[in-house]
Motif scaffolding. Structure first.
Motif, PDB file in Angstrom:
ATOM      1  N   SER A 110       0.826  -1.209   0.000  1.00  9.12           N
ATOM      2  CA  SER A 110       0.000   0.000   0.000  1.00  9.12           C
ATOM      3  C   SER A 110       0.863   1.264   0.000  1.00  9.12           C
ATOM      4  N   HIS A 111       0.250   2.376  -0.362  1.00 10.99           N
ATOM      5  CA  HIS A 111       0.966   3.655  -0.397  1.00 10.99           C
ATOM      6  C   HIS A 111       1.537   4.019   0.967  1.00 10.99           C
ATOM      7  N   ALA A 112       0.748   3.827   2.011  1.00 14.14           N
ATOM      8  CA  ALA A 112       1.208   4.179   3.368  1.00 14.14           C
ATOM      9  C   ALA A 112       2.427   3.356   3.763  1.00 14.14           C
ATOM     10  N   GLU A 113       2.410   2.061   3.464  1.00  8.83           N
ATOM     11  CA  GLU A 113       3.538   1.200   3.814  1.00  8.83           C
ATOM     12  C   GLU A 113       4.754   1.506   2.942  1.00  8.83           C
ATOM     13  N   PHE A 114       4.504   1.881   1.697  1.00 10.60           N
ATOM     14  CA  PHE A 114       5.592   2.265   0.798  1.00 10.60           C
ATOM     15  C   PHE A 114       6.323   3.483   1.350  1.00 10.60           C
ATOM     16  N   VAL A 115       5.577   4.493   1.772  1.00  8.79           N
ATOM     17  CA  VAL A 115       6.189   5.706   2.339  1.00  8.79           C
ATOM     18  C   VAL A 115       6.943   5.367   3.622  1.00  8.79           C
ATOM     19  N   ARG A 116       6.362   4.509   4.455  1.00  8.43           N
ATOM     20  CA  ARG A 116       7.024   4.131   5.700  1.00  8.43           C
ATOM     21  C   ARG A 116       8.350   3.428   5.415  1.00  8.43           C
ATOM     22  N   CYS A 117       8.346   2.528   4.442  1.00  7.35           N
ATOM     23  CA  CYS A 117       9.576   1.818   4.083  1.00  7.35           C
ATOM     24  C   CYS A 117      10.654   2.777   3.599  1.00  7.35           C
ATOM     25  N   LEU A 118      10.253   3.777   2.809  1.00  6.34           N
ATOM     26  CA  LEU A 118      11.223   4.738   2.295  1.00  6.34           C
ATOM     27  C   LEU A 118      11.837   5.565   3.417  1.00  6.34           C
ATOM     28  N   THR A 119      11.020   5.961   4.373  1.00 12.74           N
ATOM     29  CA  THR A 119      11.512   6.819   5.449  1.00 12.74           C
ATOM     30  C   THR A 119      12.331   6.047   6.474  1.00 12.74           C
ATOM     31  N   GLU A 120      12.064   4.755   6.626  1.00 11.17           N
ATOM     32  CA  GLU A 120      12.748   3.967   7.652  1.00 11.17           C
ATOM     33  C   GLU A 120      13.993   3.246   7.141  1.00 11.17           C
ATOM     34  N   ASN A 121      14.123   3.104   5.837  1.00 11.34           N
ATOM     35  CA  ASN A 121      15.251   2.340   5.319  1.00 11.34           C
ATOM     36  C   ASN A 121      15.831   2.999   4.080  1.00 11.34           C
ATOM     37  N   GLN A 122      17.051   3.491   4.213  1.00 17.36           N
ATOM     38  CA  GLN A 122      17.706   4.204   3.119  1.00 17.36           C
ATOM     39  C   GLN A 122      17.987   3.292   1.925  1.00 17.36           C
ATOM     40  N   THR A 123      18.219   2.004   2.191  1.00 14.60           N
ATOM     41  CA  THR A 123      18.533   1.070   1.111  1.00 14.60           C
ATOM     42  C   THR A 123      17.397   0.984   0.104  1.00 14.60           C
ATOM     43  N   ILE A 124      16.158   0.946   0.607  1.00 14.24           N
ATOM     44  CA  ILE A 124      15.009   0.870  -0.294  1.00 14.24           C
ATOM     45  C   ILE A 124      14.932   2.122  -1.159  1.00 14.24           C
ATOM     46  N   ALA A 125      15.169   3.283  -0.539  1.00 17.06           N
ATOM     47  CA  ALA A 125      15.141   4.544  -1.290  1.00 17.06           C
ATOM     48  C   ALA A 125      16.188   4.541  -2.398  1.00 17.06           C
ATOM     49  N   VAL A 126      17.384   4.001  -2.099  1.00 16.52           N
ATOM     50  CA  VAL A 126      18.452   3.930  -3.098  1.00 16.52           C
ATOM     51  C   VAL A 126      18.061   3.007  -4.248  1.00 16.52           C
ATOM     52  N   TRP A 127      17.469   1.840  -3.922  1.00 17.39           N
ATOM     53  CA  TRP A 127      17.044   0.910  -4.957  1.00 17.39           C
ATOM     54  C   TRP A 127      15.970   1.528  -5.845  1.00 17.39           C
ATOM     55  N   ILE A 128      15.036   2.256  -5.238  1.00 18.87           N
ATOM     56  CA  ILE A 128      13.979   2.910  -6.009  1.00 18.87           C
ATOM     57  C   ILE A 128      14.589   3.938  -6.961  1.00 18.87           C
ATOM     58  N   MET A 129      15.547   4.727  -6.468  1.00 20.37           N
ATOM     59  CA  MET A 129      16.206   5.722  -7.312  1.00 20.37           C
ATOM     60  C   MET A 129      16.963   5.062  -8.458  1.00 20.37           C
ATOM     61  N   LYS A 130      17.660   3.962  -8.152  1.00 18.54           N
ATOM     62  CA  LYS A 130      18.377   3.237  -9.202  1.00 18.54           C
ATOM     63  C   LYS A 130      17.411   2.733 -10.269  1.00 18.54           C
ATOM     64  N   GLY A 131      16.272   2.209  -9.814  1.00 20.75           N
ATOM     65  CA  GLY A 131      15.272   1.713 -10.752  1.00 20.75           C
ATOM     66  C   GLY A 131      14.735   2.820 -11.651  1.00 20.75           C
ATOM     67  N   LEU A 132      14.480   3.983 -11.067  1.00 19.26           N
ATOM     68  CA  LEU A 132      13.987   5.116 -11.851  1.00 19.26           C
ATOM     69  C   LEU A 132      15.024   5.567 -12.881  1.00 19.26           C
ATOM     70  N   VAL A 133      16.300   5.595 -12.473  1.00 15.09           N
ATOM     71  CA  VAL A 133      17.374   5.990 -13.387  1.00 15.09           C
ATOM     72  C   VAL A 133      17.499   4.991 -14.530  1.00 15.09           C
ATOM     73  N   GLN A 134      17.418   3.697 -14.215  1.00 10.07           N
ATOM     74  CA  GLN A 134      17.515   2.678 -15.252  1.00 10.07           C
ATOM     75  C   GLN A 134      16.383   2.811 -16.268  1.00 10.07           C
ATOM     76  N   ARG A 135      15.181   3.082 -15.779  1.00 10.32           N
ATOM     77  CA  ARG A 135      14.050   3.232 -16.691  1.00 10.32           C
ATOM     78  C   ARG A 135      14.206   4.496 -17.544  1.00 10.32           C
TER      79      ARG A 135
END
Length: 224
Positions: A110-135
């Motif tokens: 869910s959106h709420a859990e997605f935001v929580r994961c991003l704020t609590e874990n920097q690794t997930i945020a980095v992976w998301i950014m890498k994915g966006l750059v690759q696309r």
């Protein structure tokens, strides 16, 4: 064979690789597993789903449709890929649809859990950014190929990108890929793609086996 738990499935997804055991346990209680039949829409262009979808198994295509209904295939996704993060980040509707090629299992966050994961874990945020750059890079490459390559070059690139190693120097495509599919990837008519494929076969660049698999003489095709 023991049934895999949700935590086991999550550990297979790269973006969640940096979670602690406590975070993984909490996340496993919040995600929902969902199965989509062949030809089903996971997300739809112009709409909002309000969730992140992580592919566990199967295969899906990213498709963009213009106002006249013409479709362009932008990408093919498989296990470990995720969908919908752009809409979750900017709050806008999806810019493309994702349609399954075969039966596909996903985990839904869910959106709420997605935001929580991003704020609590920097690794997930980095992976998301890498994915966006690759696309973004893939989109730039596609625009470049459409602008600078002729149809022969674009079809050759699609074939090479879709193929898997068979043995030096050949590659093989066994996933079903019709002439119409290729046409939607390269921005050409099905008739033109059929002509190009016949020329490639006549010149020995590719061969089609009885089971439908396409064998690429990779070096010759890439250097044509």
């Amino acid at each position: 064979m023991a049934m895999l738990t949700t935590s086991d499935l999550l550990r297979r997804v790269p973006i969640f690789s940096g979670l602690t055991q406590a975070q993984m346990s909490h996340l496993s209680e919040t995600v929902v597993k969902q199965r989509f039949k062949r030809g089903a829409m996971i997300i739809e262009q112009g709409k909002k789903s309000g969730a992140l979808f992580i592919i566990l198994s199967g295969r899906a295509r990213v498709i963009m449709t213009d106002r006249r209904g013409k479709e362009v295939i932008l990408n093919t996704l498989g296990p470990g890929d995720y969908i919908g993060e752009m809409s979750l980040i900017d709050g806008k509707s999806h810019s493309a649809s994702v349609k399954t090629e075969i039966q596909t299992d996903v985990l839904v966050l869910s959106h709420a859990e997605f935001v929580r994961c991003l704020t609590e874990n920097q690794t997930i945020a980095v992976w998301i950014m890498k994915g966006l750059v690759q696309r973004l890079r893939k989109s730039s490459e596609k625009v470049s190929s459409l602008a600078l390559m002729d149809v022969y070059g674009r079809v050759a690139k699609v074939l090479v990108d879709a193929a898997q190693p068979k043995g030096e120097p050949d590659l093989m495509i066994c996933d079903k890929m019709t002439r119409q599919d290729i046409a939607k990837m390269v921005g050409a008519s099905r008739e033109m793609v059929s002509r190009v494929m016949r020329d490639f076969e006549d010149q020995g660049f590719i061969t089609t086996q009885e089971d439908g698999c396409i064998v690429l003489k990779e070096r010759r095709l890439a250097l044509r």
